[in-house]
Enzyme design. Structure first.
Site, PDB file in Angstrom:
ATOM      1  N   HIS B 186       0.842  -1.062   0.042  1.00  0.00           N
ATOM      2  CA  HIS B 186      -0.018   0.147  -0.003  1.00  0.00           C
ATOM      3  C   HIS B 186       0.917   1.528  -0.096  1.00  0.00           C
ATOM      4  O   HIS B 186       0.526   2.267  -0.762  1.00  0.00           O
ATOM      5  CB  HIS B 186      -0.982  -0.072   1.144  1.00  0.00           C
ATOM      6  CG  HIS B 186      -2.079  -0.920   0.944  1.00  0.00           C
ATOM      7  ND1 HIS B 186      -2.759  -1.064   0.022  1.00  0.00           N
ATOM      8  CD2 HIS B 186      -2.673  -1.347   1.953  1.00  0.00           C
ATOM      9  CE1 HIS B 186      -3.640  -2.033  -0.101  1.00  0.00           C
ATOM     10  NE2 HIS B 186      -3.481  -2.389   1.291  1.00  0.00           N
ATOM     11  N   GLU B 428       5.559 -12.687 -36.752  1.00  0.00           N
ATOM     12  CA  GLU B 428       6.730 -12.757 -35.758  1.00  0.00           C
ATOM     13  C   GLU B 428       7.638 -14.031 -36.115  1.00  0.00           C
ATOM     14  O   GLU B 428       8.384 -14.327 -35.271  1.00  0.00           O
ATOM     15  CB  GLU B 428       6.168 -12.967 -34.275  1.00  0.00           C
ATOM     16  CG  GLU B 428       5.047 -14.091 -34.120  1.00  0.00           C
ATOM     17  CD  GLU B 428       4.661 -14.217 -32.850  1.00  0.00           C
ATOM     18  OE1 GLU B 428       5.254 -13.865 -31.744  1.00  0.00           O
ATOM     19  OE2 GLU B 428       3.414 -14.985 -32.816  1.00  0.00           O
ATOM     20  N   ASP B 452       9.615 -11.186 -30.805  1.00  0.00           N
ATOM     21  CA  ASP B 452       9.928 -12.783 -31.299  1.00  0.00           C
ATOM     22  C   ASP B 452      10.559 -12.583 -32.853  1.00  0.00           C
ATOM     23  O   ASP B 452      11.345 -13.652 -33.137  1.00  0.00           O
ATOM     24  CB  ASP B 452       8.820 -13.630 -31.323  1.00  0.00           C
ATOM     25  CG  ASP B 452       8.436 -14.211 -30.084  1.00  0.00           C
ATOM     26  OD1 ASP B 452       9.430 -14.182 -29.220  1.00  0.00           O
ATOM     27  OD2 ASP B 452       7.397 -14.795 -29.824  1.00  0.00           O
ATOM     28  N   CYS B 499       3.373  -4.635 -32.313  1.00  0.00           N
ATOM     29  CA  CYS B 499       2.872  -4.614 -31.008  1.00  0.00           C
ATOM     30  C   CYS B 499       4.243  -5.077 -30.191  1.00  0.00           C
ATOM     31  O   CYS B 499       4.193  -5.633 -28.856  1.00  0.00           O
ATOM     32  CB  CYS B 499       1.796  -5.569 -30.497  1.00  0.00           C
ATOM     33  SG  CYS B 499       1.998  -7.078 -31.194  1.00  0.00           S
TER      34      CYS B 499
END
Lengths: 87, 568
Positions: B186, B428, B452, B499
């Site tokens: 926290h 990829e 990749d 991406c």
């Protein structure tokens, strides 16, 4: 006594916020409420026990309500879990 | 220099203030008057609730609603029927209220600490906080008031409890250092919300650092510099100013379109791993989700998620994104991950093995559950499906066929879905890159997975230290492959995105603009910096960079040339 099975879909399972929301929503019903997983059963009105049980996303739990207003309590509990605790 | 975990970004330079939690001492008494102790306990609970309610209101107003809820959580915990009945039981046995509170809280601290789950473990800190505060109330111990700290203070404590953090005046505290805690505690959440640089988990910080000595808190790298010399002070002061300037500059990009300097608009999306991550993308002003990794749904559990569970997760992400596009990548997993129920064997060459779409198409019943959940979710927003690790067009055809069957089934049952659901390919593998022209005829879009693609193109295992030096997206081969993929997508008239990490890389961005990339999908925290980088370049300038780079013959030359041009 009434009961229903439901699967936890929110990403974090029964963590702090979901457990708080859950207890807040059901504590007004006088009946006993417990949350049962394949290996344990805990008091559904206790944030501490719910967190300690560490119930993860994807676990199927059984909500068991016993006593006064058990049907209303069960409906509220199931709706909350199905909504992903409004997260 | 001391090392810890940087949990809240930024740099702080200031004077150490060691905060020692007041330790309430009491003599454990047994054979007490039960009525008296019960009343003392109940009064303490009332006082606890009153002071925390006020504190929660203050935090909600000054920091945020979610942060205030942390304090409300403490109120709920102290009223917990289980904890109360345990404490009352202990009092009924004749124990004094202090002893009862301590014993029962310790039981919970132990219970939470022993659970093998980071979030649950962190709850032990909450209970410790509650225990300390209750004992302080019961024994009348004065507590430190952190709201009185002077300007330029660096807080140093063994553990920063939420109740301590809540009292901090963020104008006066420039840094936080603690011996305990992690990214999910926290204190870390509150430090981030208040934008105070923080380094947690610094062993023995309280003993090593001295009151009033100068210290640098580097929340970026998790470093603490004790007694910095003049040079170091100047260095970090500059870093601090740069960081603040950068943050303010980025803030000015919120709500802006993502476009090049000459006005060409592109899409800027975020990558997510759970539906909740979509909130983060939205908060950083992402224009969609370019990669929703679905692996999380399948991990850390004993059986595969059922259709409904998956449907709810996908639907949740769509609802958060409110009609903006969400590209869901179907399961991308293989023998390098342990998922017992999938029956995957450990493979010698997991990255060249039975994984991702290969596994899915060989387990059609399993894969269909996911596809059906995705198709059903498409009714709730702008959804697209992306197929990973494709090496041949047959794989794309097989997936499209399965989706067609699912649509027919849903039609029969009158279940709604998006009739125009797009199905794209994640490019990829070198194979997919080389047949980009073939794939582009049947795919609705491409998304280049540079991480990749780089590994497979260069035949490098990133985890192997002996060959890791070869792994680079700037390799001439990888850059040519990216250019080829984008060119083929353009000539077929389908959108092409990226991406991988390269989409947010300032060195790569001019090349991507020149090649004509339509959509950049990056981690949420990189969205604004990527928008800023894209806005730097006109097409003409970017073309010049690309032209130069494509003439260079080694990775080294490309990197130094890009650095020279971009980081000048």
């Amino acid at each position: 006594m009434v009961s229903k099975k439901v699967t936890l879909t929110n990403a974090q399972g029964f963590h702090m916020r979901p457990a708080m929301n859950f207890v807040q929503a059901i504590t007004k019903y006088p009946c006993k409420i417990s949350v049962k997983t394949p290996d344990k059963e805990v008091d559904g009105k206790s944030v501490m026990n719910l967190i300690a049980a560490c119930i993860k996303c994807g676990t199927e739990v059984e909500i068991i309500c016993d006593g006064e207003q058990e049907n209303e309590a069960l409906d509220t509990a199931i709706a909350l879990i199905e909504s992903g605790f409004g997260e | 220099m001391l090392n810890g975990i940087g949990v809240s970004k930024g740099y702080g330079i200031g004077r150490v203030v060691i905060v020692k939690e007041a330790v309430a001492t009491f003599t454990p008494k047994t054979n007490c008057d039960v009525e008296v102790e019960r009343k003392r306990f109940n009064d303490a609970v009332s006082e606890f609730i009153a002071s925390n309610t006020a504190r929660a209101e203050k935090v909600t107003a000054s920091v945020g609603e979610k942060e205030g809820e942390i304090i409300l959580g403490h109120i709920m915990m102290i009223q917990d029927p289980y904890i109360c009945s345990e404490i009352e039981k202990s009092i009924d046995e004749g124990n004094c209220a202090e002893l009862a509170v301590e014993t029962v809280c310790n039981t919970f601290i132990e219970m939470f600490s022993s659970v093998d789950d980071e979030f649950t473990k962190q709850r032990a800190a909450d209970v410790r906080d509650i225990k300390t505060e209750m004992l302080n109330i019961l024994t009348g111990t004065q507590t430190v008031d952190l709201s009185l700290l002077e300007k330029g203070a660096v807080l140093v404590a063994s553990e920063l409890t939420p109740s301590m953090t809540a009292c901090i005046n963020k104008e006066n505290v420039v840094g936080i250092i603690t011996e305990l805690g992690s990214k999910t505690s926290h204190a870390a959440i509150l430090a981030r919300a208040m934008e105070i640089p923080a380094v947690l988990s610094v062993p023995n910080a309280v003993d090593i650092l001295k009151d009033d000595e100068l210290v640098v808190v580097n929340g970026m790298d998790g470093e603490v510099i004790k007694n910095p010399n003049t040079e170091e002070q100047a260095h970090y002061l500059q870093k601090r100013l740069d960081y603040i300037a950068e943050k303010n500059a980025l803030a000015s990009f919120i709500g802006q379109d993502t476009k090049t300097a000459d006005g060409t608009k592109v899409d800027l999306f975020g990558n997510i791993g759970t539906p909740k991550d979509a909130e983060k993308v939205a908060s950083y002003d992402g224009e969609g989700v370019g990669l929703f990794r679905t692996e999380f749904l399948f991990m850390d559990r004993s059986s595969a998620p059922n259709e409904n569970e998956q449907f709810e997760a996908y639907k949740q992400a769509l609802l958060i994104m409110k009609g903006k596009q969400v590209i869901i990548r179907t399961l991308d997993i293989g023998g390098d991950k342990e998922i017992p129920y999938m029956g995957l064997e450990k493979e010698e060459n997991a990255f060249l093995g039975f994984r991702a779409i290969r596994y899915c198409l060989n387990n059609p019943e399993f894969y269909k559950v996911q596809l059906k959940a995705i198709v059903r979710a498409s009714a709730y927003g702008n959804l697209a499906v992306m197929v990973p690790l494709v090496t041949g067009v047959e794989e794309l055809r097989a997936v499209k066929e399965m989706i067609a069957e699912i649509k027919a089934e849903l039609d029969e049952q009158s279940i709604p879905y998006d009739k125009d659901l797009k199905v794209g390919v994640m490019i990829e593998t070198p194979a997919a890159s080389l047949i980009a022209d073939i794939l582009a005829k049947e795919a609705d879009f491409f998304s280049i997975g540079t991480n990749d693609l780089t590994g497979y193109t260069l035949a490098v295992d990133r985890g192997n230290a002996n060959v890791e030096y070869l792994y680079s997206t700037y390799a001439p081969s990888v850059i040519r492959s990216i250019k080829h993929i984008i060119t083929e997508a353009k000539s077929a008239g389908i959108p092409v995105g990226m991406c991988g990490e390269a989409a947010a890389d300032p060195l790569m961005i001019p090349l991507l603009i020149s090649f004509g990339l339509d959509e950049y999908s990056v981690t949420a925290t990189s969205i604004l910096s990527t928008r800023k980088e894209i806005a730097r370049w006109t097409k003409e300038e970017a073309d010049k960079v690309a032209e130069t780079v494509l003439q260079l013959d080694t990775e080294k030359k490309i990197v130094s040339e890009l650095k020279r041009i971009v980081l000048n």
